[in-house]
Design a protein around this motif. Structure first.
Motif, short mmCIF file in Angstrom:
data_model
loop_
_atom_site.label_atom_id
_atom_site.label_comp_id
_atom_site.label_asym_id
_atom_site.label_seq_id
_atom_site.Cartn_x
_atom_site.Cartn_y
_atom_site.Cartn_z
N ASP A 1 0.87 -1.17 0.00
CA ASP A 1 0.00 0.00 0.00
C ASP A 1 0.91 1.23 0.00
OD1 ASP A 1 -2.15 1.67 0.29
OD2 ASP A 1 -2.40 1.30 2.45
N TYR B 1 1.55 7.17 -0.09
CA TYR B 1 2.35 8.34 0.34
C TYR B 1 3.66 8.48 -0.42
CZ TYR B 1 -1.00 8.42 4.16
OH TYR B 1 -2.16 8.48 4.88
N SER C 1 -2.88 5.94 -4.87
CA SER C 1 -4.03 6.82 -4.74
C SER C 1 -3.69 8.22 -5.20
CB SER C 1 -4.39 6.87 -3.26
OG SER C 1 -5.38 7.83 -3.04
N SER D 1 -5.29 10.60 -3.71
CA SER D 1 -5.74 11.35 -2.53
C SER D 1 -4.66 12.26 -1.94
CB SER D 1 -6.18 10.38 -1.44
OG SER D 1 -7.40 9.79 -1.77
N ARG E 1 -12.32 10.59 -4.46
CA ARG E 1 -12.31 9.13 -4.39
C ARG E 1 -11.78 8.49 -5.67
NH1 ARG E 1 -10.82 8.76 -1.01
NH2 ARG E 1 -11.29 6.60 -0.57
C1 LIG Z 1 -2.00 3.74 4.44
C2 LIG Z 1 -3.23 4.20 3.75
N1 LIG Z 1 -3.72 3.46 2.75
C3 LIG Z 1 -4.82 3.84 2.08
C4 LIG Z 1 -5.49 5.00 2.41
C5 LIG Z 1 -6.76 5.36 1.67
O1 LIG Z 1 -6.53 6.16 0.58
P1 LIG Z 1 -7.72 6.58 -0.39
O2 LIG Z 1 -8.10 7.97 -0.03
O3 LIG Z 1 -7.14 6.46 -1.76
O4 LIG Z 1 -8.84 5.62 -0.18
C6 LIG Z 1 -5.02 5.79 3.45
C7 LIG Z 1 -5.77 7.00 3.85
O5 LIG Z 1 -5.53 7.63 4.83
C8 LIG Z 1 -3.85 5.39 4.13
O6 LIG Z 1 -3.35 6.09 5.14
#
Ligand SMILES: Cc1ncc(COP(=O)(O)O)c(C=O)c1O
Length: 390
Positions: free
Chosen positions: A204, A207, A235, A237, A246
């Protein structure tokens, strides 16, 4: 009416609890500064919103999207991975857009976990890895992330019978909540471990674009052989301040991508197309915003670190992510300390215990509040500390 056991077994989602506490204080007219949630305060860059508005006016985008996304969005993701990491992906087979990374992270357990199966999950960690496992009637085996190990899991300490039964290995770097980063050597060890135990690796990495002091985090897929064993969730995000829209993606092993596509096509109808067009613009358009945002976060990081040092909290300067992971003072649990800061200083931080047993002894502070609010938070924390000394 009788709900399923899994609903009763759900732990309270930490952020919901925190939001409730904040709302209670605000209802009493108190000003609360929240450093608790990793939701960028800086708006989505203008050119991305412009593209979104244009696309929203086009009736083509008013109809059901495909659940595997627009082909041009999958291509834009593949091109971004090649430019950013030198990783070449087949946009037809190795890329799947998601309704935010969280959606795919939650659903992927359905591809691997049969009742009673095990997922290897970091502790502390983003809660969705273990919740998704639980929804699929599996069990999480928690891998401690400790300061001594640089917050990397010690794969050799996982018992043989657990590793044999495990189907998924979750990793996350730059890490939430510890802000730790991982090098290629660690990713190579993960690939070897996954081969040995026939595991699917889920990295994942939302960041990777939020980094400081010139550091450039790696993609797991840069490790030789990674694509044979795993995928990477990503992501828009955090990279482009698009949490509200989203949109995310998962890339890598084509069998895993195919299985998740099959799950998703039975559950959702994809990402609204106007948002996919905005995401194409984000990935393919000007990238100056990333450095601009990182400069802002780096300044905030330094301000907060300086304050934490003055009030006697130990924290390693993070090289990436939106967080500072700080030790709580002797004599407090993480929840007691977070509650004390909320009650006595009006500052909200996240207690480490909310991310798992091994998060105890720490708090997480987020860099996603505007500068003037962060400065106010720092002033409050300093005054709080002075009052304690007095
Ligand atoms: C480690 C981690 N993975 C995934 C996500 C979720 O990201 P998304 O906004 O793309 O759903 C977050 C969100 O805070 C996160 O901290």
């Amino acid at each position: 009416m009788r709900t399923a056991k899994r609903i009763e077994e759900l732990p309270p989602y930490l952020f919901v609890e925190i939001s409730k506490k904040i709302a209670e204080k605000q209802a009493k007219g108190e000003d609360v500064i929240s450093l608790a949630i990793g939701d960028p305060d800086i708006p989505t860059p203008h050119h991305i919103i412009e593209r979104l508005c244009q696309a929203a006016h086009d009736p083509v985008n008013h109809r059901y999207p495909e659940s595997d996304g627009l082909p041009q969005f999958r291509r834009a993701i593949a091109e971004w991975y090649q430019r950013r990491f030198g990783v070449v992906l087949d946009p037809g087979k190795e890329v799947l857009p998601l309704i935010g990374a969280k959606e795919g992270i939650g659903h992927i357990a359905l591809c691997f976990i049969d009742p009673g199966d095990i997922a290897l999950v970091p502790d502390p960690g983003y809660p969705v890895y273990s919740i998704g496992t639980m929804f699929a009637s599996g069990f999480s085996y928690y891998m401690p992330l400790t300061e001594e190990n640089g917050f990397l899991p010690n794969l050799d300490s996982i018992p043989q019978d657990v590793a044999r039964k495990a189907k998924i290995l979750w990793i996350n770097y730059p890490n939430n909540p510890t802000a730790a980063v991982a090098g290629l050597d660690f990713f190579e060890r993960v690939v070897a471990f996954a081969h040995k135990h026939d595991l699917a690796v889920c990295h994942d990495g939302p960041y990777t674009e939020v980094a400081f002091d010139g550091y450039r985090p790696l993609s797991f897929l840069e490790a030789p052989g990674a694509r044979e064993v795993g995928v990477e969730f990503h992501s828009l995000s955090k990279s482009y301040n698009m949490t509200g829209w989203r949109v995310g993606m998962v890339v890598g092993n084509h069998k895993i991508i195919d299985a998740l596509t099959r799950v998703k096509s039975n559950l959702d109808s994809g990402i609204p197309q106007a948002i996919q067009h905005a995401a194409i613009e984000a990935l393919g358009g000007p990238q100056d915003c990333i450095e601009e945002h990182n400069a802002i976060y780096q300044r905030r990081r330094d301000l907060l670190l300086q304050c934490l040092g003055q009030i006697g909290l130990k924290a390693r300067p993070p090289r990436a992510s939106l967080y500072i992971w700080a030790r709580v003072p002797e004599g407090y649990s993480s929840l007691q300390f977070a509650t004390t800061l909320l009650e006595e200083a009006g500052v909200v931080v996240t207690p480490g215990i909310g991310y798992g047993k091994h998060g105890e002894g720490y708090i997480r502070l987020s860099l996603t509040v505007p500068d003037h609010r962060l400065e106010e938070a720092v002033t409050r924390l300093s005054k709080w500390r002075a009052s304690k000394k007095g």
